[in-house]
Write an enzyme that holds these catalytic residues in place. Sequence first.
Site, PDB file in Angstrom:
ATOM      1  N   HIS A  39      50.191  69.096  -0.862  1.00  0.00           N
ATOM      2  CA  HIS A  39      49.687  68.021  -1.725  1.00  0.00           C
ATOM      3  C   HIS A  39      49.860  66.713  -0.967  1.00  0.00           C
ATOM      4  O   HIS A  39      50.972  66.378  -0.549  1.00  0.00           O
ATOM      5  CB  HIS A  39      50.434  67.984  -3.055  1.00  0.00           C
ATOM      6  N   HIS A  58      44.551  60.282  -7.463  1.00  0.00           N
ATOM      7  CA  HIS A  58      45.914  60.674  -7.097  1.00  0.00           C
ATOM      8  C   HIS A  58      45.974  61.292  -5.699  1.00  0.00           C
ATOM      9  O   HIS A  58      46.690  60.781  -4.842  1.00  0.00           O
ATOM     10  CB  HIS A  58      46.456  61.634  -8.170  1.00  0.00           C
ATOM     11  N   GLU A  86      56.408  68.390  -8.093  1.00  0.00           N
ATOM     12  CA  GLU A  86      55.216  69.215  -8.316  1.00  0.00           C
ATOM     13  C   GLU A  86      55.524  70.702  -8.129  1.00  0.00           C
ATOM     14  O   GLU A  86      54.620  71.502  -7.873  1.00  0.00           O
ATOM     15  CB  GLU A  86      54.077  68.788  -7.358  1.00  0.00           C
ATOM     16  N   GLU A  99      31.289  70.779   9.802  1.00  0.00           N
ATOM     17  CA  GLU A  99      32.446  71.665   9.647  1.00  0.00           C
ATOM     18  C   GLU A  99      32.679  72.070   8.191  1.00  0.00           C
ATOM     19  O   GLU A  99      33.174  73.149   7.909  1.00  0.00           O
ATOM     20  CB  GLU A  99      33.728  70.933  10.092  1.00  0.00           C
ATOM     21  N   HIS A 103      48.214  62.408  -0.227  1.00  0.00           N
ATOM     22  CA  HIS A 103      47.574  61.221  -0.806  1.00  0.00           C
ATOM     23  C   HIS A 103      46.683  60.527   0.233  1.00  0.00           C
ATOM     24  O   HIS A 103      46.939  59.375   0.594  1.00  0.00           O
ATOM     25  CB  HIS A 103      48.632  60.219  -1.286  1.00  0.00           C
TER      26      HIS A 103
HETATM   27  O1  2HA Z   1      55.967  63.723  -4.567  1.00  0.00           O
HETATM   28  O2  2HA Z   1      53.104  62.962  -4.806  1.00  0.00           O
HETATM   29  O3  2HA Z   1      52.462  63.960  -7.141  1.00  0.00           O
HETATM   30  C1  2HA Z   1      55.369  62.689  -5.258  1.00  0.00           C
HETATM   31  C2  2HA Z   1      53.999  63.053  -5.616  1.00  0.00           C
HETATM   32  C3  2HA Z   1      53.754  63.547  -6.968  1.00  0.00           C
HETATM   33 ZN    ZN Z   2      51.130  63.026  -5.564  1.00  0.00          ZN
END
Ligand code: 2HA
Ligand code: ZN
Length: 265
Positions: A142, A213, A118, A172, A144
């Site tokens: 980023h 995602h 990314e 909050e 998940h």
């Molecule tokens: O690094 O999360 O979006 C792997 C990911 C790609």
């Molecule tokens: Zn990801």
Amino acid sequence: MNKEILSLEPMASFINTCHEGWLKGWHERNGGNLSYRLSKTELAPFLPFLSLEENYLPLNASLPFLGEDFFLITASGKFMKNVSKDPESNIGMVQIHPDGNAYHKVWGFKEGAHPSSELLSHLMTHAVKKEKHPENSCALLHAHPANIIALSFILPLNEELITRELWEMLSECIIVFPEGLGVLPWMLPGSLELAQASQNLMKRVNAVLWAHHGIFCAGSSLDLAFGLADTIEKAAEILVKVLSMGGKKQKPSHSQLLSLAEKYQ
Ligand code: 2HA
Ligand code: ZN
């Protein structure tokens, strides 16, 4: 390898943030990535440890505004779980070419590792954040997290609606992300399309939901980017519980949310 660099800030905090995200359950296998743009003053103590030979690799974008800037970033395909055990293999530092269309690795990325898949989403968003606050450093995370991802299968993918639901769940929220949460439909991970759409939203917000995602969060420090993801995921977890228990029976009123926004500007 000289280990002294690992105790310098923001390196030590970067490594710790990777580990904290792993402990949160946000980074299964190689899931998620973290980057950090170093300010000039932060960079200085690192210079003796960097190898600055000009071995540039092309970027699929032109970002002259980031020319010569240095970034810490997690490595592609590597596991957040392993960053603290072996930082040099799982993260690295890059410098952007003065023209903004290439980068070279100046530290870490041992044995041919590369920056995150990314990379473009990170760099293109760093460019808009730098434009707003050129003197500040900037962290982008980023992750998940399960609950906010789960909600992206249930709620309409509408920015105002999802933002309001999260604001209601935890007082909050309206203080931590008064700009709201940007929302994107599913897009190919690692694509230029996802990078451009995220960059566009990040001109206005500090967090974007990548539907089905994960989330992408910005802050002027690692703690702020991490704290933003944590707050969003906590609110999402409460909403998942509330929906699982049959839905809201009461909630803060519009005027109560407004009074909160007013009190904390
Ligand atoms: O690094 O999360 O979006 C792997 C990911 C790609
Ligand atoms: Zn990801």
